[in-house]
Write a protein that holds these residues in place. Structure first.
Motif, PDB file in Angstrom:
ATOM      1  N   ARG A   1      27.667  36.867  64.465  1.00 25.52           N
ATOM      2  CA  ARG A   1      28.666  37.402  65.703  1.00 25.52           C
ATOM      3  C   ARG A   1      27.815  38.355  66.214  1.00 25.52           C
TER       4      ARG A   1
ATOM      5  N   ARG B   1      25.648  55.565  49.743  1.00 27.71           N
ATOM      6  CA  ARG B   1      25.338  53.918  49.709  1.00 27.71           C
ATOM      7  C   ARG B   1      26.897  54.183  48.528  1.00 27.71           C
TER       8      ARG B   1
ATOM      9  N   ASP C   1      26.245  45.468  49.621  1.00 27.24           N
ATOM     10  CA  ASP C   1      28.296  45.624  50.101  1.00 27.24           C
ATOM     11  C   ASP C   1      28.359  46.218  51.633  1.00 27.24           C
ATOM     12  N   VAL C   2      29.381  45.797  52.080  1.00 30.87           N
ATOM     13  CA  VAL C   2      29.906  46.250  52.892  1.00 30.87           C
ATOM     14  C   VAL C   2      29.323  47.698  54.217  1.00 30.87           C
TER      15      VAL C   2
ATOM     16  N   LEU D   1      35.006  51.028  56.123  1.00 30.62           N
ATOM     17  CA  LEU D   1      35.260  49.929  55.702  1.00 30.62           C
ATOM     18  C   LEU D   1      35.675  48.772  56.516  1.00 30.62           C
TER      19      LEU D   1
ATOM     20  N   GLU E   1      33.638  48.364  46.740  1.00 30.26           N
ATOM     21  CA  GLU E   1      32.521  47.998  46.961  1.00 30.26           C
ATOM     22  C   GLU E   1      31.966  47.674  45.128  1.00 30.26           C
TER      23      GLU E   1
ATOM     24  N   ALA F   1      31.307  36.066  60.798  1.00 32.79           N
ATOM     25  CA  ALA F   1      31.033  37.491  61.330  1.00 32.79           C
ATOM     26  C   ALA F   1      29.702  37.890  61.452  1.00 32.79           C
TER      27      ALA F   1
ATOM     28  N   GLN G   1      34.677  41.839  69.170  1.00 34.17           N
ATOM     29  CA  GLN G   1      33.823  42.360  68.144  1.00 34.17           C
ATOM     30  C   GLN G   1      33.108  43.934  68.921  1.00 34.17           C
TER      31      GLN G   1
ATOM     32  N   LEU H   1      29.667  48.047  65.310  1.00 30.85           N
ATOM     33  CA  LEU H   1      29.731  48.387  63.714  1.00 30.85           C
ATOM     34  C   LEU H   1      30.068  49.513  63.516  1.00 30.85           C
ATOM     35  N   ARG H   2      30.658  49.831  62.589  1.00 30.96           N
ATOM     36  CA  ARG H   2      30.367  51.601  62.251  1.00 30.96           C
ATOM     37  C   ARG H   2      29.800  52.097  60.772  1.00 30.96           C
ATOM     38  N   ALA H   3      28.128  52.032  60.802  1.00 31.49           N
ATOM     39  CA  ALA H   3      27.965  52.461  58.866  1.00 31.49           C
ATOM     40  C   ALA H   3      28.462  53.010  58.946  1.00 31.49           C
ATOM     41  N   ILE H   4      28.395  53.345  57.477  1.00 35.89           N
ATOM     42  CA  ILE H   4      28.636  54.548  56.448  1.00 35.89           C
ATOM     43  C   ILE H   4      27.480  55.317  55.613  1.00 35.89           C
ATOM     44  N   GLY H   5      27.182  56.484  56.378  1.00 31.40           N
ATOM     45  CA  GLY H   5      26.288  56.948  55.961  1.00 31.40           C
ATOM     46  C   GLY H   5      25.877  56.742  53.805  1.00 31.40           C
TER      47      GLY H   5
ATOM     48  N   ALA I   1      32.494  49.183  59.721  1.00 28.57           N
ATOM     49  CA  ALA I   1      31.874  48.576  59.001  1.00 28.57           C
ATOM     50  C   ALA I   1      32.131  46.805  59.020  1.00 28.57           C
ATOM     51  N   SER I   2      32.797  46.491  59.136  1.00 31.61           N
ATOM     52  CA  SER I   2      33.452  45.035  58.677  1.00 31.61           C
ATOM     53  C   SER I   2      33.105  44.154  59.657  1.00 31.61           C
ATOM     54  N   PRO I   3      31.898  43.211  59.864  1.00 29.67           N
ATOM     55  CA  PRO I   3      32.041  42.955  61.376  1.00 29.67           C
ATOM     56  C   PRO I   3      33.564  41.613  61.122  1.00 29.67           C
ATOM     57  N   SER I   4      33.816  41.107  62.640  1.00 32.13           N
ATOM     58  CA  SER I   4      34.380  40.066  62.331  1.00 32.13           C
ATOM     59  C   SER I   4      34.008  39.264  63.576  1.00 32.13           C
TER      60      SER I   4
ATOM     61  N   ASP J   1      38.776  41.007  54.527  1.00 25.47           N
ATOM     62  CA  ASP J   1      39.747  40.066  55.512  1.00 25.47           C
ATOM     63  C   ASP J   1      40.726  39.181  54.500  1.00 25.47           C
TER      64      ASP J   1
ATOM     65  N   ALA K   1      26.295  47.015  56.997  1.00 28.62           N
ATOM     66  CA  ALA K   1      26.301  48.159  58.422  1.00 28.62           C
ATOM     67  C   ALA K   1      25.466  48.290  58.674  1.00 28.62           C
ATOM     68  N   GLN K   2      24.370  49.499  57.630  1.00 28.81           N
ATOM     69  CA  GLN K   2      23.460  50.084  57.944  1.00 28.81           C
ATOM     70  C   GLN K   2      21.920  48.627  57.999  1.00 28.81           C
TER      71      GLN K   2
END
Lengths: 328, 268
Positions: B209, A279, B176-177, A259, A49, B206, A270, A273-277, A262-265, A221, B181-182
């Motif tokens: 979606r 930044r 950033d990814v 990572l 990132e 994505a 599907q 999404l799990r966000a990382i707390g 947190a990435s949609p695909s 990806d 997501a947040q």
């Protein structure tokens, strides 16, 4: 003996690279203990990132350090010890043996000069006669899929779309048959369908010329689809090295896992999404010990004690104390 | 069938001889999220800008909450802004760099619902809390915040007047990814809590979606396919939708077939 050495050496070897920059407040660390290897003809991804140091690492391979930066470790690009090299050697390296393609082609090409001049510049500098250089350039334009390549030589950059101009930049970067190509987010500014075409062109040319490719991207990806091996960077350090086949299915570092979560695909099922707390951090802002520990779900007291050593785990090399806890 | 909160009918926008948007129609139900997918030059951003009143349509109608919105008078713009707000890719360009984030968020409140300063301050605090910004972030200038924090601030400002529709133009593209997501999670929560509707403009299939239930695919100013987002992605009917999906990188990516498909489509 010498011949054998040149045929087996890596296109790029970055070993234990550290980078600090002096400020009024003191030394600010940018990179620590970065080791990256690109074999000849190999495609290697460098993902992370913002602030992870991926672009800095790639630029160091050309000896392009930020002003006032101090480097430690060793960087060997196309056989040249970059950190010890003088200006003449570096200029020669950049002209003929290592090329770079950037995210924004319009910022990297002189808008006043014709495309043909841009393409033949490196060849002419390397001593190729004018007519031969022009013939090679037309040939390359044809290979990257530019219609009417001879006519394109006489046109200016603004007469091409972003995707076409990036093809021209790739042709220019490969004109001198370099050993190493550094591509920094080369398709990020392009539409998805154009990205696919430009990546196709880049891969085909790189394969046919046997060039080593360091592919810098934030897109996991894309890295997995394009590269043979992948390095994951976080806060100025390499946290994982994996072959791209196992990268997405069996990540070894909690950061890589996070990572991917947190990435949609688009493809496949599907999941949520799990966000990382928090930044992404730069090295200067990172906590002591493991840089990722303040965002890591598996971190505990031990992770603060020191920077985890890189060790093998499955088919990966990972800088984590407990990669066996990372779910596949 | 509930009354749609947004109805777009036969929208056309021409710039000189170029037709950027060519007969676009769609509806959005309250609490729903609609994706507009396309590449550069597809007309998706022009459509978003017409919705937000930043461009006047050449012809066609936009109705928000049953009321046709048109005109550029101050009164017309305020009426529209109370119902529909827009969020851009780079919130940096839409904040006054001299104001603190809290002051910027207070601006639409003062404009649309003037009240005692203490009430405004309390409402700003509640909004910042709702988007996950600390008080300290609220007292910062936009330049001192990270990209994710700035986008949170833009969302707080956009929802301050409780609009019915939020138009998001590539709102998470520059993040950033992990931060993206947040923000997607925050948008999910907001929609569930407030019943606001989204028009989600993006090139990223994505993200679309994840963030929408229905979507339209635009190419050369026209909608070439529409339907439930999951159905569009699993069983695309239009060759262009299929090309978009196949262009998303994955292991075993067949780049030669893609190039052939694209040439075939361009020849149509």
């Amino acid at each position: 003996m010498l011949v054998r050495e040149t045929t087996t050496r890596d296109a790029l070897a970055v070993e234990g690279l550290g980078l600090t920059i002096g400020t009024r407040e003191g030394a600010l660390p940018l990179l620590a203990d970065v080791t990256v290897r690109v074999g000849r003809g190999e495609t290697v991804g460098l993902v992370g990132e913002s602030g992870s140091g991926k672009t800095l690492t790639a630029r160091t391979a050309l000896g392009m350090l930020p002003r006032g930066a101090r480097a430690t470790g060793r960087v060997t690009a196309a056989g040249l010890d970059v950190l010890a090299a003088g200006r003449t050697d570096l200029r020669d390296l950049r002209r003929t043996r290592v090329s770079m393609v950037f995210q924004d082609p319009r910022a990297a090409i002189n808008p006043l000069r014709r495309v043909g001049d841009h393409l033949t510049e490196g060849l002419r500098a390397a001593g190729t006669p004018r007519r031969e250089a022009a013939r090679r350039a037309v040939d390359l334009l044809d290979q990257v899929g530019i219609d009417d390549p001879a006519g394109a030589m006489r046109r200016h950059p603004h007469q091409f779309s972003g995707g076409m101009l990036q093809r021209i930049m790739i042709a220019g970067a490969l004109a001198t048959e370099p050993e190493l190509l550094l591509a920094d987010e080369p398709t990020t500014a392009l539409d998805v369908t154009t990205q696919a075409e430009v990546v196709g062109v880049l891969r085909a040319l790189q394969r046919s010329h046997g060039t080593g490719l360091l592919f810098v991207t934030h897109d996991l990806d894309l890295a997995a689809a394009v590269c043979d091996r992948i390095y994951v960077m976080y806060a100025g350090r390499i946290v994982e090295e994996a072959d791209s086949a196992s990268f997405a299915v069996a990540p070894a570092h909690p950061y890589t896992r996070a990572l991917l979560d947190a990435s949609p695909s688009v493809h496949g099922d599907q999941g949520p999404l799990r966000a990382i707390g928090g930044r992404p951090r730069s090295l200067a802002e990172a906590p002591s010990g493991c840089s990722f520990r303040d965002r890591c779900p598996r971190a505990d007291h031990d992770c603060a004690l020191g920077v985890p050593a890189t060790r093998p785990h499955g088919t990966s090399h990972v800088a984590c104390l407990r990669p066996e806890q990372v779910k596949p | 069938m509930t009354e749609p909160v947004l109805t777009v009918t036969s929208l056309v926008k021409k710039f000189g001889r170029v037709t950027a948007v060519d007969g676009v129609s769609f509806e959005l139900a309250p609490g729903a999220s609609l994706g507009i997918v396309g590449e550069s030059g597809s007309g998706k951003t022009t459509t978003a800008r017409v919705l937000a009143g930043l461009e006047e349509p050449t012809s066609g109608e936009v109705a928000v909450a049953g009321e046709h919105v048109r005109g550029r008078s101050r009164r017309a713009r305020l009426r529209r802004a109370r119902r529909l707000q827009m969020i851009f890719q780079d919130p940096y360009g839409s904040f006054d760099p001299r104001l603190t984030v809290a002051e910027s968020v207070a601006e639409p409140l003062r404009l649309h619902a003037p009240g005692p300063a203490a009430d405004v301050r309390a409402r700003v605090d509640a909004l910042l809390d709702q988007v996950g910004l600390s008080r300290r972030a609220g007292d910062s200038r936009p330049g001192e915040l990270s990209g994710g924090q700035r986008q949170r601030a833009a969302i707080a400002r956009a929802i301050a007047v409780a609009p019915r529709v939020l138009v998001l133009d590539e709102a998470v593209a520059a993040l950033d990814v992990s931060v993206q997501a947040q923000i997607l999670a925050l948008l999910d929560d907001l929609r569930r809590e407030t019943g606001i509707s989204y028009v989600f403009v993006s090139h990223d299939l994505a993200v679309v979606r994840h963030a929408t239930e229905t979507a339209v695919v635009m190419r050369h100013g026209r909608i070439v396919e529409r339907g439930p987002t999951e159905r569009l992605l699993r069983e695309p009917a239009h060759p262009y939708t299929r090309l978009l999906i196949d262009s998303v990188p994955r292991p075993g990516w067949d780049l030669e077939r893609l190039a052939r498909d694209r040439r075939a489509l361009d020849a149509l």
